[in-house]
Write an enzyme that holds these catalytic residues in place. Sequence first.
Site, PDB file in Angstrom:
ATOM      1  N   LYS A  74     -10.347   1.423   7.090  1.00 32.11           N
ATOM      2  CA  LYS A  74      -9.236   2.114   7.611  1.00 32.11           C
ATOM      3  C   LYS A  74      -9.406   3.676   7.401  1.00 32.11           C
ATOM      4  O   LYS A  74      -9.013   4.538   8.303  1.00 32.11           O
ATOM      5  CB  LYS A  74      -7.902   1.832   6.962  1.00 32.11           C
ATOM      6  CG  LYS A  74      -6.825   2.424   7.226  1.00 32.11           C
ATOM      7  CD  LYS A  74      -5.414   1.895   6.833  1.00 32.11           C
ATOM      8  CE  LYS A  74      -5.047   2.426   5.414  1.00 32.11           C
ATOM      9  NZ  LYS A  74      -4.655   3.785   5.250  1.00 32.11           N
ATOM     10  N   ASN A  75      -9.490   3.989   6.245  1.00 32.69           N
ATOM     11  CA  ASN A  75      -9.563   5.423   5.752  1.00 32.69           C
ATOM     12  C   ASN A  75     -10.804   6.435   6.556  1.00 32.69           C
ATOM     13  O   ASN A  75     -10.611   7.488   6.312  1.00 32.69           O
ATOM     14  CB  ASN A  75      -9.410   5.692   4.413  1.00 32.69           C
ATOM     15  CG  ASN A  75      -7.928   5.306   3.968  1.00 32.69           C
ATOM     16  OD1 ASN A  75      -7.199   4.956   4.605  1.00 32.69           O
ATOM     17  ND2 ASN A  75      -7.698   5.303   2.561  1.00 32.69           N
ATOM     18  N   ASP A 123      -5.836   3.619  -4.514  1.00 29.29           N
ATOM     19  CA  ASP A 123      -5.323   2.427  -3.856  1.00 29.29           C
ATOM     20  C   ASP A 123      -5.906   1.221  -4.281  1.00 29.29           C
ATOM     21  O   ASP A 123      -5.331   0.119  -3.615  1.00 29.29           O
ATOM     22  CB  ASP A 123      -6.258   2.745  -2.405  1.00 29.29           C
ATOM     23  CG  ASP A 123      -5.940   3.920  -1.768  1.00 29.29           C
ATOM     24  OD1 ASP A 123      -4.462   4.296  -1.828  1.00 29.29           O
ATOM     25  OD2 ASP A 123      -6.222   4.226  -0.638  1.00 29.29           O
ATOM     26  N   CYS A 157       3.152   6.072   3.661  1.00 25.82           N
ATOM     27  CA  CYS A 157       3.642   5.176   2.799  1.00 25.82           C
ATOM     28  C   CYS A 157       4.650   5.829   1.700  1.00 25.82           C
ATOM     29  O   CYS A 157       4.477   7.387   1.808  1.00 25.82           O
ATOM     30  CB  CYS A 157       2.566   4.748   1.584  1.00 25.82           C
ATOM     31  SG  CYS A 157       1.587   3.373   2.446  1.00 25.82           S
ATOM     32  N   ARG A 171      -0.410  -2.357   8.127  1.00 27.73           N
ATOM     33  CA  ARG A 171      -1.009  -1.150   8.391  1.00 27.73           C
ATOM     34  C   ARG A 171      -2.734  -1.103   7.979  1.00 27.73           C
ATOM     35  O   ARG A 171      -3.280  -0.153   8.434  1.00 27.73           O
ATOM     36  CB  ARG A 171      -0.256  -0.140   7.599  1.00 27.73           C
ATOM     37  CG  ARG A 171       0.997   0.113   8.108  1.00 27.73           C
ATOM     38  CD  ARG A 171       2.040   1.312   7.657  1.00 27.73           C
ATOM     39  NE  ARG A 171       0.973   2.454   7.770  1.00 27.73           N
ATOM     40  CZ  ARG A 171       0.812   3.223   6.385  1.00 27.73           C
ATOM     41  NH1 ARG A 171       1.422   3.139   5.466  1.00 27.73           N
ATOM     42  NH2 ARG A 171      -0.127   4.177   6.475  1.00 27.73           N
ATOM     43  N   ARG A 198       4.442  13.834  -0.654  1.00 25.36           N
ATOM     44  CA  ARG A 198       2.862  14.185  -0.544  1.00 25.36           C
ATOM     45  C   ARG A 198       2.704  15.313   0.500  1.00 25.36           C
ATOM     46  O   ARG A 198       2.959  15.498   1.785  1.00 25.36           O
ATOM     47  CB  ARG A 198       2.392  12.746   0.308  1.00 25.36           C
ATOM     48  CG  ARG A 198       2.394  11.610  -0.588  1.00 25.36           C
ATOM     49  CD  ARG A 198       2.027  10.189   0.305  1.00 25.36           C
ATOM     50  NE  ARG A 198       0.424  10.451   0.555  1.00 25.36           N
ATOM     51  CZ  ARG A 198       0.011   9.271   0.938  1.00 25.36           C
ATOM     52  NH1 ARG A 198       0.602   8.278   1.519  1.00 25.36           N
ATOM     53  NH2 ARG A 198      -1.252   9.301   1.129  1.00 25.36           N
TER      54      ARG A 198
END
Length: 406
Positions: free
Chosen positions: A22-23, A307, A116, A385, A121
């Site tokens: 995903k990232n 994570d 999230c 997600r 952030r």
Amino acid sequence: MDKLIIEGGVKLKGEVTVSGAKNAVLPILAATLLTDEPCVIKGVPNLRDTNSMLKILRALGKIAEFDKGRVSITAGKTSNYIAEYKLVSTMRASFCVLGPLLGKLKKAKVSLPGGCVIGVRPVDLHLKGIRALGADISIDSGYVIAKTSKLRGTYIYLGGVYGSSVLATDNVMMAAVLASGKTVIESAACEPEVADLAEFLIKMGAKIKGHGTPVIEIEGVKHLHGATHSIIPDRIEAGTLILAALITGGDVLVRNVQYQHLGALIDKLSEAGAHIERTDGALRVKGNRKLRSVNITTLPYPGFPTDMQAQMMSLMSVTGGISVITEKIYPDRFMHVAELNRMGAHIQSGAPVMASDLRASAGLVLAGLAACGKTSISRIYHLERGYEFIEQKLINLGAKVWREKE
Ligand code: UD1
């Protein structure tokens, strides 16, 4: 809204294949804005976040199709420079359209991001880097407005209070590839997903060296062309599946893994006494040993990933001894603690719990798999997600998991 029900206590057994990262895919999709030529991205996970990014690309002028793990950006100029709040607010990674829009169109108006809920952030490092390249930046009504007559290469120190920033490195690298002259990003993020983005940019014609290290050097080029790229496997999904096998005392072959991306996790699991066998492109995880407690501290790559912190906490809740978990990336990322406590100190019984962010949800799923009885996890949209077909993957391994309406 759906909730996920898990009937715990089943040992997971069988084989499972990890999806694309995903990232990596989110910034790589954003990078296609740097060209008007067609691009093909393979191994793309079918996630809520991927679909959100595709919506943003379409809103910015691209024609993008997504079918069976393949995104084809067939035509469509990057024509619009405004990324709207309603699209950007759903996930933080969408903020990394700022760099490519500015590089390609010399202007960008991008909503401040969502994502999230794990504390504040900020985006100061993104803006610092992009400003250093010669952009004028202002913030108005929740939007970042960036303009430039010409981006120029420069030296940028991009380290922050918590170390390097993944998406800031991505954003600045994407702005710098079309700048004139040389850019050096010092204290760049070393995550494999940043390196994968750099590999894609190089295929598009960018001149980048040092990606995967803290010093990235970029020699600007005038033009980037279309390219085809396959996304690296998702190391966080791989890690989550490894822990699912261990926490249930199962026996699972996890396919499509890059062992070198999982160094910190595997090292800790070995210290805890876990048995993980490396085979060609896969890992065999046997949960037949009693694990010991270990202490972990999350750090930027190649340190232990934040994570994986929530999932590791679930595993450490069922081992003997006391484990100390120190979070050095997001000091507030402990919302899963209260939920794990609801399941009993050592996760002996299922309980109704609530997912608060993507990885916290994954931690609760692991706890549910280990607990006796039923766990129901509400707000499960967080999980969608970031984990492709996760229920089906767990069901294929024998888990008793299903969805119910809340
Ligand atoms: C990325 C990952 C996310 C992961 C995180 C840390 C994506 C899409 N998301 O998020 O899954 O949890 O890396 O590994 O790749 N910071 C600042 N100023 C900034 C930017 C960040 O102070 O301008 C701080 C953050 O608050 C945090 C730390 O730097 O404390 C690292 O965050 P960062 O690496 O930027 O996270 P993301 O790139 O948003």
